[in-house]
Structures are given as C-alpha cells and as structure tokens.
Design a protein around this motif. Structure first.
Motif, short mmCIF file in Angstrom:
data_model
loop_
_atom_site.label_atom_id
_atom_site.label_comp_id
_atom_site.label_asym_id
_atom_site.label_seq_id
_atom_site.Cartn_x
_atom_site.Cartn_y
_atom_site.Cartn_z
N GLN A 202 -9.96 5.03 -2.55
CA GLN A 202 -9.88 6.52 -2.71
C GLN A 202 -10.50 7.31 -1.67
O GLN A 202 -10.44 8.65 -1.58
CB GLN A 202 -9.99 7.05 -3.96
CG GLN A 202 -11.39 6.83 -4.57
CD GLN A 202 -11.86 5.57 -4.89
OE1 GLN A 202 -10.95 4.60 -4.74
NE2 GLN A 202 -13.20 5.70 -5.31
N ASP A 203 -11.57 6.75 -1.18
CA ASP A 203 -12.67 7.52 -0.11
C ASP A 203 -12.03 7.33 1.44
O ASP A 203 -12.72 7.82 2.15
CB ASP A 203 -13.88 7.03 -0.16
CG ASP A 203 -14.61 7.07 -1.55
OD1 ASP A 203 -14.40 8.14 -2.08
OD2 ASP A 203 -15.55 6.63 -1.92
N VAL A 204 -10.92 6.83 1.43
CA VAL A 204 -10.46 6.87 2.99
C VAL A 204 -8.97 7.18 3.01
O VAL A 204 -8.36 6.63 2.11
CB VAL A 204 -10.84 5.42 3.41
CG1 VAL A 204 -10.15 4.22 3.07
CG2 VAL A 204 -10.85 5.48 5.13
N ASN A 205 -8.67 7.97 3.98
CA ASN A 205 -7.31 7.97 4.43
C ASN A 205 -7.04 7.26 5.78
O ASN A 205 -7.49 7.37 6.75
CB ASN A 205 -6.76 9.34 4.42
CG ASN A 205 -7.25 10.34 3.11
OD1 ASN A 205 -8.00 11.30 3.39
ND2 ASN A 205 -6.92 9.96 1.97
N ILE A 206 -5.82 6.67 5.70
CA ILE A 206 -5.31 5.82 6.96
C ILE A 206 -4.04 6.01 7.17
O ILE A 206 -3.21 5.93 6.33
CB ILE A 206 -5.71 4.28 6.70
CG1 ILE A 206 -7.24 3.87 6.65
CG2 ILE A 206 -5.47 3.53 8.21
CD1 ILE A 206 -7.65 2.63 6.38
N VAL A 207 -3.69 6.21 8.58
CA VAL A 207 -2.19 6.52 8.92
C VAL A 207 -2.20 5.63 10.08
O VAL A 207 -2.88 5.68 11.11
CB VAL A 207 -1.83 8.27 9.46
CG1 VAL A 207 -0.37 7.95 10.02
CG2 VAL A 207 -2.07 8.79 8.29
N ARG A 208 -0.94 4.84 10.19
CA ARG A 208 -0.86 4.16 11.59
C ARG A 208 0.29 4.94 12.20
O ARG A 208 1.55 5.14 11.80
CB ARG A 208 0.06 2.80 11.10
CG ARG A 208 0.11 1.89 12.58
CD ARG A 208 -0.12 0.26 12.32
NE ARG A 208 1.31 -0.13 11.73
CZ ARG A 208 1.03 -1.64 11.42
NH1 ARG A 208 0.03 -2.27 11.61
NH2 ARG A 208 2.15 -1.92 10.64
N VAL A 209 -0.09 5.48 13.18
CA VAL A 209 0.78 6.45 14.05
C VAL A 209 1.72 5.61 14.97
O VAL A 209 2.76 6.18 15.19
CB VAL A 209 -0.23 7.32 15.09
CG1 VAL A 209 0.37 8.38 15.72
CG2 VAL A 209 -1.41 8.03 14.16
N ALA A 210 1.36 4.62 15.46
CA ALA A 210 2.12 3.88 16.42
C ALA A 210 1.74 2.57 16.70
O ALA A 210 0.39 2.08 16.41
CB ALA A 210 2.45 4.54 17.76
#
Length: 208
Positions: free
Chosen positions: A183-191
C-alpha cells in the motif's frame, strides 16, 4: 490457417488486480464473446493459442501491454468487437499483424519502463537508490518521469523484465523496513519492448 494478431492493451482500476495466470482464460472468453475464433492448441487439454509479455504482479497498472493471439480471421471491426466484450478496466488500444517469422514476444520484450511513487515513504532519490541496489546494472535509466500525468512519478527503465520483475524489488523494500507494505508504493508499467537509446520501442511499433 490462423492469423497471428498482436494486440496492445491496458488494464486500469480494478483490472490491475487480475493475476497474470488469469489473463489467458480472460482473453479466450473475450474472443469467443466477440464472435472470433481463436486457434486451439493440440493435445490432451487444448486451450487458445496466446503469448503474453512478461508477468506483472497483481496491483500494477499497465498502459501498453502486448499479447499475441491466433485467430481464424481478422475482421475490420476487430477493436470495436474485442473491446465491447472485454471486462471493465481492460481496453485494447491497437493491433498489428506481425510479419512472417517475426520474433516472439519473449525475444522482443527486453526492456520495460515503469513509473513508481511512494507517497509519504520514500522520495524519488531514495527509490532510485533502492532500485540500483536491488537491480544493479539492470537499471538502464532512472529519474523524473516524463509524459502526460507523470508529475510526482519516478521513471525506472529496467533491462530483461522477465528476470527483473518489480515484485521482488517491492518485497525486498518491505523486508528491509523501507515500506510498510504494497500500500506504500504505486507502480505503473508504461511500456515494454526494446530500448533504442531514447525510448522503449514496442514490439512491432513505436511507443506513442
């Protein structure tokens, strides 16, 4: 004879919690609901022939993921039919037909661009330090994220994403006490694709 179709899709919102193992059944059901005919494997337990990019942990948003599906035919309204049959949070953005003999996704997904942030836990510089300590030379680039809606995000470019997943990195930071939990980290794989020195080149097309 089937046609190899490379779809580029996103998963946002609650869809990001769908685990990798559930993607093949999900895309298979979508194909049938869309009135398409997927090619089936042969053997004792046949299933639709599909190939996905490297696995993502549940909870990671993805903006441009590739998947190869094999269909009996490709209708002109493929995107409209496919998206009308997809669950909420999933959307196919585009598709192409790989050339004959084109490399597999496993060979073409050699770099991945992530956006990461940890509000209230780790700063940008601390995230980069932790990434370099965990991944070593697999960190190809890191810094401020650039792009639409990227304010406050840290950009992280990793080599060989099939071997250098973000799940192990987050678990290491939790184990060291840097993070209290996912819950302490947000991650997005962009490409995900190939790195040409300035951007990630998607398998078969340039990233927008």
């Amino acid at each position: 004879m089937s046609v190899r179709v490379r779809l580029f899709y996103e998963k946002r919102g609650g869809a990001c919690f769908v685990p990798h193992i559930a993607l093949a059944p999900l895309f298979t059901r979508t194909a049938w609901r869309a009135g398409l005919v997927p090619e089936m494997t042969r053997g004792f337990s046949p299933h639709a022939k599909m190939s996905f990019g490297p696995e993502l942990p549940a909870g990671v948003v993805a903006l441009m993921e590739p998947v190869d599906v094999y269909l009996g035919s490709v209708p002109d309204d493929l995107l409209e039919r496919w998206n009308a049959a997809m669950p909420d949070g999933f959307r196919v953005l585009s598709f192409l037909l790989p050339r004959e003999g084109a490399p597999s996704l496993g060979r073409e997904c050699r770099a991945a661009l992530y956006w990461v942030r940890s509000p209230g836990a780790l700063s940008r510089d601390e995230l980069i330090d932790r990434a370099r300590a965990h991944y070593g030379e697999a960190v190809m680039d890191a810094g401020d994220a650039v792009g639409e809606d990227s304010a406050g995000w840290t950009s992280l470019l990793l080599a060989e994403p099939a071997r250098n997943g973000v799940g192990g990195w987050v678990k290491a930071m939790i184990a060291s006490g840097d993070l209290g939990g996912w819950q302490d980290v947000n991650i997005v794989r962009v490409a995900i694709g190939l790195w040409d020195g300035t951007k990630v080149e998607l398998p078969g097309r340039l990233a927008p």
